[in-house]
Write an enzyme that holds these catalytic residues in place. Sequence first.
Site, PDB file in Angstrom:
ATOM      1  N   TRP A 329      -2.427  -2.088  -1.374  1.00  0.00           N
ATOM      2  CA  TRP A 329      -2.382  -0.853  -0.581  1.00  0.00           C
ATOM      3  C   TRP A 329      -0.948  -0.490  -0.215  1.00  0.00           C
ATOM      4  O   TRP A 329      -0.576   0.685  -0.174  1.00  0.00           O
ATOM      5  CB  TRP A 329      -3.209  -1.026   0.700  1.00  0.00           C
ATOM      6  CG  TRP A 329      -3.074   0.141   1.638  1.00  0.00           C
ATOM      7  CD1 TRP A 329      -3.803   1.297   1.630  1.00  0.00           C
ATOM      8  CD2 TRP A 329      -2.124   0.296   2.703  1.00  0.00           C
ATOM      9  NE1 TRP A 329      -3.379   2.140   2.621  1.00  0.00           N
ATOM     10  CE2 TRP A 329      -2.342   1.556   3.296  1.00  0.00           C
ATOM     11  CE3 TRP A 329      -1.121  -0.518   3.205  1.00  0.00           C
ATOM     12  CZ2 TRP A 329      -1.590   2.007   4.364  1.00  0.00           C
ATOM     13  CZ3 TRP A 329      -0.375  -0.061   4.273  1.00  0.00           C
ATOM     14  CH2 TRP A 329      -0.612   1.200   4.839  1.00  0.00           C
ATOM     15  N   HIS A 330      -0.137  -1.523   0.040  1.00  0.00           N
ATOM     16  CA  HIS A 330       1.231  -1.259   0.475  1.00  0.00           C
ATOM     17  C   HIS A 330       2.074  -0.608  -0.610  1.00  0.00           C
ATOM     18  O   HIS A 330       3.059   0.071  -0.303  1.00  0.00           O
ATOM     19  CB  HIS A 330       1.909  -2.553   0.942  1.00  0.00           C
ATOM     20  CG  HIS A 330       1.485  -2.968   2.310  1.00  0.00           C
ATOM     21  ND1 HIS A 330       0.312  -3.623   2.557  1.00  0.00           N
ATOM     22  CD2 HIS A 330       2.080  -2.796   3.527  1.00  0.00           C
ATOM     23  CE1 HIS A 330       0.196  -3.854   3.852  1.00  0.00           C
ATOM     24  NE2 HIS A 330       1.248  -3.344   4.471  1.00  0.00           N
ATOM     25  N   GLY A 331       1.731  -0.812  -1.846  1.00  0.00           N
ATOM     26  CA  GLY A 331       2.533  -0.185  -2.890  1.00  0.00           C
ATOM     27  C   GLY A 331       1.979  -0.483  -4.271  1.00  0.00           C
ATOM     28  O   GLY A 331       1.392  -1.546  -4.508  1.00  0.00           O
TER      29      GLY A 331
END
Length: 487
Positions: A329-331
Amino acid sequence: MNFSEFSFWWVLLLFSIPYFTVRYVAKSMQLWRGSFDAIGLAAMSLLLFVNASRSSFAIFVCEIIFNYVMVWWMLRQQGWKAKAIASTVIIIDIVILAYFKYLNFFVEDVLGLIVPGLSASWQSKSIPGMGSIPPGLSFYTFQMVAFVVDSYTSKKKRAIGALDYVNFVSFFPQVVAGPIERRGDLFPQIESFRFKFTLDNFEAGFRWLSLGLFMKFVLADNISPYIKIDQAQNPWLVWFFAFLFTLQIYFDFGGYSFIALGLAKFLGVNLTINFLAPYTSQSINEFWRRWHVTLSTWFRDYVFLPLMGKNMKWAPFYLFITFTLSGFWHGAAWNFILWGAYHGLLLLVLRYAGRPFYKFVGQQRFLMPQFISWALTFGSVILGCLFFMETKTPRLVEKLQTIVTPWAYSLSNLGEALTFFQGNEAIALGFTLVLASAVLLMEHIGVWQQRACEYDLLLSPWVSRVLLALTILLAANTPSPFIYFEF
Protein backbone atom coordinates in the site's frame (compact mmCIF):
# COMPACT_ATOMS: atom_id res chain seq x y z
CA MET A 1 -3.67 19.28 1.59
CA ASN A 2 -0.10 20.41 1.52
CA PHE A 3 0.36 22.44 4.69
CA SER A 4 3.85 23.47 3.60
CA GLU A 5 2.51 25.31 0.54
CA PHE A 6 1.71 28.99 0.92
CA SER A 7 -1.29 28.63 -1.40
CA PHE A 8 -3.07 26.34 1.09
CA TRP A 9 -3.07 29.01 3.81
CA TRP A 10 -3.80 31.77 1.30
CA VAL A 11 -6.90 30.02 -0.12
CA LEU A 12 -8.03 29.13 3.40
CA LEU A 13 -7.76 32.80 4.39
CA LEU A 14 -9.44 34.09 1.23
CA PHE A 15 -12.41 31.81 1.83
CA SER A 16 -12.63 32.28 5.58
CA ILE A 17 -12.68 36.07 5.75
CA PRO A 18 -15.79 36.69 3.56
CA TYR A 19 -17.54 33.51 4.70
CA PHE A 20 -17.24 34.16 8.41
CA THR A 21 -18.03 37.84 7.92
CA VAL A 22 -21.31 36.92 6.24
CA ARG A 23 -21.91 34.29 8.92
CA TYR A 24 -21.38 36.82 11.72
CA VAL A 25 -23.69 39.40 10.15
CA ALA A 26 -26.37 36.84 9.34
CA LYS A 27 -26.25 35.40 12.87
CA SER A 28 -26.62 38.85 14.37
CA MET A 29 -29.75 39.29 12.21
CA GLN A 30 -30.93 35.78 13.11
CA LEU A 31 -30.89 34.76 9.46
CA TRP A 32 -28.26 32.07 9.78
CA ARG A 33 -29.28 28.41 9.83
CA GLY A 34 -27.21 25.62 11.35
CA SER A 35 -27.05 23.70 8.08
CA PHE A 36 -25.20 26.63 6.49
CA ASP A 37 -22.16 25.65 8.54
CA ALA A 38 -22.09 22.22 6.91
CA ILE A 39 -22.41 23.84 3.47
CA GLY A 40 -19.57 26.20 4.32
CA LEU A 41 -17.36 23.34 5.47
CA ALA A 42 -18.03 21.40 2.26
CA ALA A 43 -17.26 24.46 0.13
CA MET A 44 -14.06 25.11 2.09
CA SER A 45 -12.88 21.49 1.76
CA LEU A 46 -13.67 21.18 -1.93
CA LEU A 47 -12.09 24.54 -2.74
CA LEU A 48 -8.90 23.52 -0.98
CA PHE A 49 -8.91 20.21 -2.84
CA VAL A 50 -9.24 22.02 -6.18
CA ASN A 51 -6.34 24.20 -5.18
CA ALA A 52 -4.25 21.13 -4.33
CA SER A 53 -4.90 19.36 -7.64
CA ARG A 54 -7.46 20.30 -10.28
CA SER A 55 -7.02 17.11 -12.31
CA SER A 56 -7.47 14.90 -9.23
CA PHE A 57 -10.51 16.84 -8.12
CA ALA A 58 -12.59 15.37 -10.97
CA ILE A 59 -11.67 11.83 -9.92
CA PHE A 60 -12.40 12.67 -6.29
CA VAL A 61 -15.85 14.10 -7.02
CA CYS A 62 -16.78 11.13 -9.24
CA GLU A 63 -15.79 8.73 -6.45
CA ILE A 64 -17.81 10.68 -3.86
CA ILE A 65 -20.94 10.60 -6.02
CA PHE A 66 -20.52 6.92 -6.91
CA ASN A 67 -19.88 5.83 -3.32
CA TYR A 68 -22.70 7.88 -1.86
CA VAL A 69 -25.29 6.64 -4.35
CA MET A 70 -24.23 3.03 -3.92
CA VAL A 71 -24.22 3.21 -0.11
CA TRP A 72 -27.60 4.97 -0.18
CA TRP A 73 -28.91 2.09 -2.35
CA MET A 74 -27.22 -0.58 -0.20
CA LEU A 75 -28.87 0.72 2.96
CA ARG A 76 -32.28 0.10 1.36
CA GLN A 77 -31.55 -3.50 0.50
CA GLN A 78 -31.40 -6.66 2.57
CA GLY A 79 -29.48 -9.93 2.47
CA TRP A 80 -27.49 -10.88 -0.60
CA LYS A 81 -28.49 -7.74 -2.50
CA ALA A 82 -26.92 -5.45 0.10
CA LYS A 83 -23.84 -7.68 0.19
CA ALA A 84 -23.55 -7.63 -3.60
CA ILE A 85 -23.76 -3.83 -3.70
CA ALA A 86 -21.17 -3.49 -0.93
CA SER A 87 -18.82 -5.88 -2.73
CA THR A 88 -19.26 -4.02 -6.02
CA VAL A 89 -18.43 -0.65 -4.46
CA ILE A 90 -15.34 -2.01 -2.72
CA ILE A 91 -14.08 -3.75 -5.86
CA ILE A 92 -14.53 -0.65 -8.01
CA ASP A 93 -12.83 1.56 -5.39
CA ILE A 94 -9.87 -0.80 -5.25
CA VAL A 95 -9.72 -1.06 -9.05
CA ILE A 96 -9.53 2.74 -9.34
CA LEU A 97 -6.75 2.80 -6.75
CA ALA A 98 -4.92 -0.03 -8.52
CA TYR A 99 -5.20 1.65 -11.92
CA PHE A 100 -3.58 4.90 -10.81
CA LYS A 101 -1.13 3.48 -8.33
CA TYR A 102 -0.13 -0.03 -9.39
CA LEU A 103 -0.65 -0.47 -13.13
CA ASN A 104 2.83 0.79 -14.02
CA PHE A 105 4.40 -1.48 -11.41
CA PHE A 106 2.59 -4.59 -12.61
CA VAL A 107 3.44 -3.95 -16.26
CA GLU A 108 7.03 -2.75 -15.85
CA ASP A 109 8.28 -4.57 -12.75
CA VAL A 110 6.21 -7.77 -12.75
CA LEU A 111 5.28 -8.56 -16.36
CA GLY A 112 8.48 -6.86 -17.51
CA LEU A 113 10.45 -9.61 -15.74
CA ILE A 114 8.75 -12.21 -17.92
CA VAL A 115 8.32 -10.38 -21.22
CA PRO A 116 11.58 -8.83 -22.53
CA GLY A 117 11.20 -5.30 -23.86
CA LEU A 118 7.74 -4.81 -22.38
CA SER A 119 8.90 -2.20 -19.89
CA ALA A 120 10.49 0.03 -22.55
CA SER A 121 7.50 -0.40 -24.84
CA TRP A 122 5.09 0.49 -22.02
CA GLN A 123 7.01 3.62 -21.04
CA SER A 124 6.76 4.94 -24.59
CA LYS A 125 2.96 4.80 -24.46
CA SER A 126 0.84 7.70 -23.26
CA ILE A 127 -1.73 6.20 -20.88
CA PRO A 128 -4.22 8.63 -19.24
CA GLY A 129 -3.62 9.06 -15.53
CA MET A 130 -0.25 7.31 -15.46
CA GLY A 131 1.82 10.42 -14.75
CA SER A 132 1.39 10.59 -10.99
CA ILE A 133 -0.84 9.30 -8.23
CA PRO A 134 -3.77 11.67 -7.51
CA PRO A 135 -3.18 13.35 -4.12
CA GLY A 136 -4.95 11.60 -1.28
CA LEU A 137 -6.22 8.71 -3.42
CA SER A 138 -4.88 5.99 -1.12
CA PHE A 139 -6.21 7.64 2.02
CA TYR A 140 -9.71 8.60 0.94
CA THR A 141 -10.17 5.29 -0.88
CA PHE A 142 -9.50 3.42 2.36
CA GLN A 143 -11.83 5.75 4.23
CA MET A 144 -14.58 5.17 1.66
CA VAL A 145 -14.09 1.38 1.75
CA ALA A 146 -14.25 1.38 5.55
CA PHE A 147 -17.43 3.46 5.39
CA VAL A 148 -19.07 0.92 3.07
CA VAL A 149 -18.13 -1.99 5.33
CA ASP A 150 -19.18 -0.19 8.52
CA SER A 151 -22.49 0.83 6.94
CA TYR A 152 -23.12 -2.71 5.69
CA THR A 153 -22.36 -4.32 9.08
CA SER A 154 -24.17 -1.67 11.10
CA LYS A 155 -27.17 -3.02 13.01
CA LYS A 156 -29.08 0.22 12.54
CA LYS A 157 -29.50 0.90 8.83
CA ARG A 158 -29.98 4.62 8.98
CA ALA A 159 -30.05 6.88 5.91
CA ILE A 160 -27.07 9.19 5.48
CA GLY A 161 -27.25 12.74 4.18
CA ALA A 162 -25.40 13.60 0.98
CA LEU A 163 -23.86 16.75 2.47
CA ASP A 164 -22.74 14.85 5.57
CA TYR A 165 -21.10 12.22 3.38
CA VAL A 166 -19.27 14.87 1.35
CA ASN A 167 -17.96 16.46 4.54
CA PHE A 168 -17.00 13.07 5.98
CA VAL A 169 -14.88 12.15 2.96
CA SER A 170 -13.51 15.57 2.03
CA PHE A 171 -12.83 17.04 5.50
CA PHE A 172 -9.86 19.15 4.49
CA PRO A 173 -7.44 18.65 7.44
CA GLN A 174 -7.24 14.91 6.80
CA VAL A 175 -8.44 14.09 3.26
CA VAL A 176 -5.01 13.91 1.61
CA ALA A 177 -2.86 12.08 4.17
CA GLY A 178 -5.14 10.91 6.93
CA PRO A 179 -5.75 9.98 9.63
CA ILE A 180 -8.06 7.42 8.00
CA GLU A 181 -11.21 8.03 9.96
CA ARG A 182 -14.01 5.54 10.69
CA ARG A 183 -17.70 6.12 10.39
CA GLY A 184 -18.22 5.61 14.14
CA ASP A 185 -15.59 8.19 15.10
CA LEU A 186 -15.95 11.05 12.62
CA PHE A 187 -19.39 10.74 11.03
CA PRO A 188 -21.42 11.61 14.18
CA GLN A 189 -19.32 14.78 14.58
CA ILE A 190 -19.91 15.66 10.92
CA GLU A 191 -23.66 15.05 11.17
CA SER A 192 -23.95 17.59 13.97
CA PHE A 193 -21.23 19.88 12.63
CA ARG A 194 -21.23 23.52 13.62
CA PHE A 195 -18.24 25.85 13.67
CA LYS A 196 -17.31 26.01 17.35
CA PHE A 197 -14.73 28.74 17.87
CA THR A 198 -14.40 28.42 21.61
CA LEU A 199 -11.37 29.34 23.70
CA ASP A 200 -10.85 25.68 24.62
CA ASN A 201 -10.91 24.56 20.98
CA PHE A 202 -8.53 27.34 20.02
CA GLU A 203 -6.08 26.46 22.79
CA ALA A 204 -6.17 22.73 22.02
CA GLY A 205 -5.81 23.38 18.29
CA PHE A 206 -2.93 25.79 18.88
CA ARG A 207 -0.99 23.23 20.94
CA TRP A 208 -1.30 20.42 18.39
CA LEU A 209 -0.59 22.84 15.56
CA SER A 210 2.58 24.13 17.26
CA LEU A 211 3.84 20.59 17.83
CA GLY A 212 3.08 19.57 14.24
CA LEU A 213 4.68 22.65 12.70
CA PHE A 214 7.82 22.19 14.81
CA MET A 215 8.12 18.51 13.91
CA LYS A 216 7.67 19.13 10.22
CA PHE A 217 9.40 22.43 9.47
CA VAL A 218 12.19 22.40 12.06
CA LEU A 219 13.02 18.73 12.58
CA ALA A 220 12.02 16.82 9.43
CA ASP A 221 12.91 19.55 6.94
CA ASN A 222 16.25 20.35 8.58
CA ILE A 223 17.24 16.67 8.71
CA SER A 224 16.21 15.93 5.12
CA PRO A 225 19.14 17.66 3.30
CA TYR A 226 21.70 15.58 5.23
CA ILE A 227 20.42 12.21 4.03
CA LYS A 228 22.73 11.01 1.26
CA ILE A 229 20.87 8.08 -0.17
CA ASP A 230 23.57 7.12 -2.68
CA GLN A 231 26.02 6.07 0.06
CA ALA A 232 26.23 2.28 -0.13
CA GLN A 233 29.85 1.24 0.53
CA ASN A 234 30.42 2.45 4.08
CA PRO A 235 28.27 0.52 6.63
CA TRP A 236 28.61 3.23 9.29
CA LEU A 237 27.15 5.77 6.87
CA VAL A 238 24.47 3.38 5.64
CA TRP A 239 23.28 2.97 9.23
CA PHE A 240 23.61 6.67 9.97
CA PHE A 241 21.55 7.80 6.98
CA ALA A 242 18.94 5.13 7.71
CA PHE A 243 18.83 6.53 11.27
CA LEU A 244 18.36 10.07 9.95
CA PHE A 245 15.58 8.86 7.65
CA THR A 246 13.94 7.09 10.61
CA LEU A 247 13.79 10.41 12.40
CA GLN A 248 12.73 12.34 9.31
CA ILE A 249 9.80 10.13 8.36
CA TYR A 250 8.37 10.22 11.89
CA PHE A 251 8.68 13.98 12.28
CA ASP A 252 7.39 14.49 8.74
CA PHE A 253 4.29 12.31 8.92
CA GLY A 254 3.72 12.82 12.65
CA GLY A 255 4.03 16.57 12.05
CA TYR A 256 1.45 16.42 9.25
CA SER A 257 -0.95 14.40 11.41
CA PHE A 258 -0.65 16.81 14.33
CA ILE A 259 -1.19 19.85 12.10
CA ALA A 260 -4.33 18.15 10.80
CA LEU A 261 -5.40 17.39 14.36
CA GLY A 262 -4.84 21.02 15.36
CA LEU A 263 -6.77 22.45 12.40
CA ALA A 264 -9.67 20.10 13.10
CA LYS A 265 -9.75 21.12 16.76
CA PHE A 266 -10.00 24.78 15.74
CA LEU A 267 -13.24 23.80 14.00
CA GLY A 268 -14.46 21.76 16.96
CA VAL A 269 -13.76 18.33 15.42
CA ASN A 270 -11.68 15.63 17.12
CA LEU A 271 -9.59 13.48 14.80
CA THR A 272 -7.92 10.24 15.80
CA ILE A 273 -4.36 10.65 17.09
CA ASN A 274 -2.39 8.82 14.39
CA PHE A 275 0.90 8.48 16.29
CA LEU A 276 1.44 7.55 19.93
CA ALA A 277 5.18 8.14 20.47
CA PRO A 278 6.19 5.10 18.36
CA TYR A 279 9.91 5.38 19.08
CA THR A 280 9.34 4.63 22.76
CA SER A 281 8.22 1.10 21.86
CA GLN A 282 9.88 -1.89 23.49
CA SER A 283 8.66 -4.44 20.96
CA ILE A 284 7.58 -4.51 17.32
CA ASN A 285 4.05 -5.34 18.48
CA GLU A 286 4.00 -2.17 20.52
CA PHE A 287 5.56 -0.20 17.67
CA TRP A 288 2.65 -1.08 15.39
CA ARG A 289 0.18 -0.05 18.06
CA ARG A 290 1.81 3.38 18.10
CA TRP A 291 2.80 3.97 14.44
CA HIS A 292 0.23 5.18 11.89
CA VAL A 293 -2.52 3.94 14.15
CA THR A 294 -5.44 4.41 11.77
CA LEU A 295 -3.76 2.49 8.94
CA SER A 296 -2.70 -0.35 11.23
CA THR A 297 -6.20 -0.75 12.63
CA TRP A 298 -7.65 -0.47 9.09
CA PHE A 299 -5.57 -3.43 7.92
CA ARG A 300 -6.40 -5.35 11.12
CA ASP A 301 -10.15 -4.87 10.79
CA TYR A 302 -10.64 -5.01 7.01
CA VAL A 303 -7.88 -7.37 5.85
CA PHE A 304 -6.41 -9.52 8.64
CA LEU A 305 -9.60 -10.45 10.53
CA PRO A 306 -11.69 -11.18 7.39
CA LEU A 307 -8.82 -13.21 5.90
CA MET A 308 -8.38 -15.26 9.06
CA GLY A 309 -12.06 -15.73 9.83
CA LYS A 310 -12.41 -18.50 12.39
CA ASN A 311 -9.27 -20.28 11.24
CA MET A 312 -6.99 -19.18 14.09
CA LYS A 313 -4.45 -21.85 13.20
CA TRP A 314 -3.37 -19.87 10.14
CA ALA A 315 -3.26 -16.54 11.96
CA PRO A 316 0.55 -16.14 11.66
CA PHE A 317 0.40 -16.71 7.90
CA TYR A 318 -2.40 -14.19 7.46
CA LEU A 319 -0.53 -11.73 9.67
CA PHE A 320 2.48 -12.00 7.38
CA ILE A 321 0.27 -11.53 4.29
CA THR A 322 -1.43 -8.51 5.87
CA PHE A 323 1.84 -6.75 6.62
CA THR A 324 3.17 -7.49 3.15
CA LEU A 325 0.02 -5.92 1.69
CA SER A 326 0.45 -2.99 4.04
CA GLY A 327 3.94 -2.49 2.64
CA PHE A 328 2.57 -2.65 -0.90
CA TRP A 329 0.00 0.00 0.00
CA HIS A 330 2.84 2.36 0.82
CA GLY A 331 4.21 2.24 -2.69
CA ALA A 332 4.23 0.32 -5.95
CA ALA A 333 7.81 -0.89 -5.70
CA TRP A 334 9.68 -3.98 -4.51
CA ASN A 335 11.31 -2.18 -1.60
CA PHE A 336 7.92 -1.41 -0.02
CA ILE A 337 6.82 -5.03 -0.40
CA LEU A 338 10.08 -6.11 1.24
CA TRP A 339 9.53 -3.56 4.00
CA GLY A 340 6.05 -4.92 4.75
CA ALA A 341 7.27 -8.54 4.63
CA TYR A 342 10.18 -7.64 6.90
CA HIS A 343 7.84 -6.28 9.57
CA GLY A 344 5.52 -9.25 9.15
CA LEU A 345 8.50 -11.54 9.68
CA LEU A 346 9.60 -9.60 12.76
CA LEU A 347 6.15 -10.07 14.29
CA LEU A 348 6.33 -13.82 13.63
CA VAL A 349 9.79 -14.01 15.22
CA LEU A 350 8.45 -12.12 18.23
CA ARG A 351 5.45 -14.43 18.42
CA TYR A 352 7.49 -17.62 18.53
CA ALA A 353 10.79 -16.52 20.09
CA GLY A 354 9.80 -13.41 22.01
CA ARG A 355 8.75 -14.95 25.32
CA PRO A 356 11.91 -17.03 25.92
CA PHE A 357 14.04 -14.11 24.74
CA TYR A 358 12.44 -11.62 27.12
CA LYS A 359 12.72 -14.17 29.92
CA PHE A 360 16.45 -14.43 29.20
CA VAL A 361 16.84 -10.65 29.02
CA GLY A 362 14.94 -10.21 32.27
CA GLN A 363 17.38 -12.51 34.08
CA GLN A 364 20.58 -10.66 33.12
CA ARG A 365 21.92 -8.23 35.71
CA PHE A 366 24.01 -5.71 33.81
CA LEU A 367 21.54 -3.59 31.87
CA MET A 368 17.90 -2.70 32.28
CA PRO A 369 15.77 -5.22 30.34
CA GLN A 370 13.54 -2.37 29.19
CA PHE A 371 16.53 -0.57 27.68
CA ILE A 372 17.67 -3.70 25.80
CA SER A 373 14.15 -4.26 24.46
CA TRP A 374 13.87 -0.63 23.39
CA ALA A 375 17.30 -0.63 21.71
CA LEU A 376 16.57 -3.83 19.78
CA THR A 377 13.18 -2.53 18.69
CA PHE A 378 14.54 0.83 17.59
CA GLY A 379 17.42 -0.88 15.75
CA SER A 380 14.91 -3.12 13.95
CA VAL A 381 12.88 -0.08 12.95
CA ILE A 382 16.00 1.66 11.57
CA LEU A 383 16.84 -1.43 9.52
CA GLY A 384 13.27 -1.45 8.24
CA CYS A 385 13.62 2.19 7.23
CA LEU A 386 16.53 1.16 5.02
CA PHE A 387 14.01 -0.85 2.95
CA PHE A 388 11.59 2.05 3.04
CA MET A 389 13.95 4.81 1.91
CA GLU A 390 15.83 2.96 -0.81
CA THR A 391 13.60 2.60 -3.87
CA LYS A 392 16.34 1.27 -6.18
CA THR A 393 16.49 -2.47 -5.67
CA PRO A 394 20.13 -3.02 -6.84
CA ARG A 395 21.39 -0.33 -4.47
CA LEU A 396 19.25 -1.72 -1.64
CA VAL A 397 20.88 -5.12 -2.15
CA GLU A 398 24.31 -3.45 -2.17
CA LYS A 399 23.56 -1.69 1.12
CA LEU A 400 22.34 -4.92 2.72
CA GLN A 401 25.52 -6.67 1.60
CA THR A 402 27.58 -3.83 3.07
CA ILE A 403 25.99 -3.86 6.52
CA VAL A 404 26.31 -7.65 6.90
CA THR A 405 30.00 -7.65 5.92
CA PRO A 406 32.00 -7.64 9.20
CA TRP A 407 35.27 -6.31 7.74
CA ALA A 408 33.46 -3.34 6.21
CA TYR A 409 33.18 -1.93 9.76
CA SER A 410 36.82 -0.82 9.60
CA LEU A 411 38.39 2.08 11.43
CA SER A 412 39.03 3.89 8.15
CA ASN A 413 35.34 3.67 7.26
CA LEU A 414 34.49 4.87 10.77
CA GLY A 415 36.85 7.80 10.34
CA GLU A 416 35.21 8.66 7.03
CA ALA A 417 31.79 8.55 8.67
CA LEU A 418 32.86 10.75 11.59
CA THR A 419 34.28 13.40 9.27
CA PHE A 420 31.59 13.16 6.58
CA PHE A 421 30.01 16.40 7.76
CA GLN A 422 32.30 19.20 8.86
CA GLY A 423 32.14 22.84 9.88
CA ASN A 424 28.77 24.55 9.80
CA GLU A 425 27.07 21.48 8.35
CA ALA A 426 28.12 19.36 11.32
CA ILE A 427 27.05 22.05 13.80
CA ALA A 428 23.64 22.53 12.15
CA LEU A 429 22.97 18.80 11.98
CA GLY A 430 24.16 18.31 15.56
CA PHE A 431 21.88 21.07 16.81
CA THR A 432 18.87 19.62 14.95
CA LEU A 433 19.58 16.19 16.40
CA VAL A 434 19.74 17.69 19.91
CA LEU A 435 16.28 19.22 19.37
CA ALA A 436 14.99 15.92 17.97
CA SER A 437 16.40 14.02 20.96
CA ALA A 438 14.73 16.49 23.34
CA VAL A 439 11.36 15.87 21.69
CA LEU A 440 11.81 12.09 21.82
CA LEU A 441 12.94 12.29 25.46
CA MET A 442 9.79 14.21 26.40
CA GLU A 443 7.74 11.53 24.65
CA HIS A 444 9.58 8.86 26.66
CA ILE A 445 8.89 10.70 29.91
CA GLY A 446 5.23 10.99 28.95
CA VAL A 447 5.08 7.21 28.41
CA TRP A 448 7.06 6.34 31.55
CA GLN A 449 4.81 8.55 33.66
CA GLN A 450 1.76 6.93 32.02
CA ARG A 451 0.19 10.28 31.29
CA ALA A 452 -3.21 10.55 29.63
CA CYS A 453 -1.48 11.36 26.34
CA GLU A 454 2.07 10.51 25.26
CA TYR A 455 2.54 14.10 24.11
CA ASP A 456 1.29 15.74 27.32
CA LEU A 457 4.62 17.45 28.07
CA LEU A 458 5.00 18.69 24.49
CA LEU A 459 1.43 20.00 24.57
CA SER A 460 1.80 21.95 27.78
CA PRO A 461 1.10 25.69 27.35
CA TRP A 462 4.63 27.04 27.75
CA VAL A 463 6.23 24.28 25.64
CA SER A 464 3.73 24.94 22.84
CA ARG A 465 4.66 28.60 22.75
CA VAL A 466 8.37 27.77 22.78
CA LEU A 467 7.89 25.31 19.91
CA LEU A 468 6.05 27.93 17.86
CA ALA A 469 8.79 30.49 18.50
CA LEU A 470 11.46 27.95 17.51
CA THR A 471 9.51 27.14 14.35
CA ILE A 472 9.48 30.81 13.35
CA LEU A 473 13.21 31.09 14.04
CA LEU A 474 14.51 27.75 12.78
CA ALA A 475 12.13 26.54 10.04
CA ALA A 476 13.99 25.27 6.99
CA ASN A 477 14.21 27.75 4.13
CA THR A 478 13.14 25.09 1.64
CA PRO A 479 10.49 22.71 2.99
CA SER A 480 10.85 19.13 1.77
CA PRO A 481 7.75 17.44 0.30
CA PHE A 482 5.64 15.39 2.70
CA ILE A 483 6.91 11.83 2.31
CA TYR A 484 3.49 10.22 2.66
CA PHE A 485 2.07 12.30 -0.20
CA GLU A 486 3.80 9.80 -2.50
CA PHE A 487 1.69 6.99 -1.13
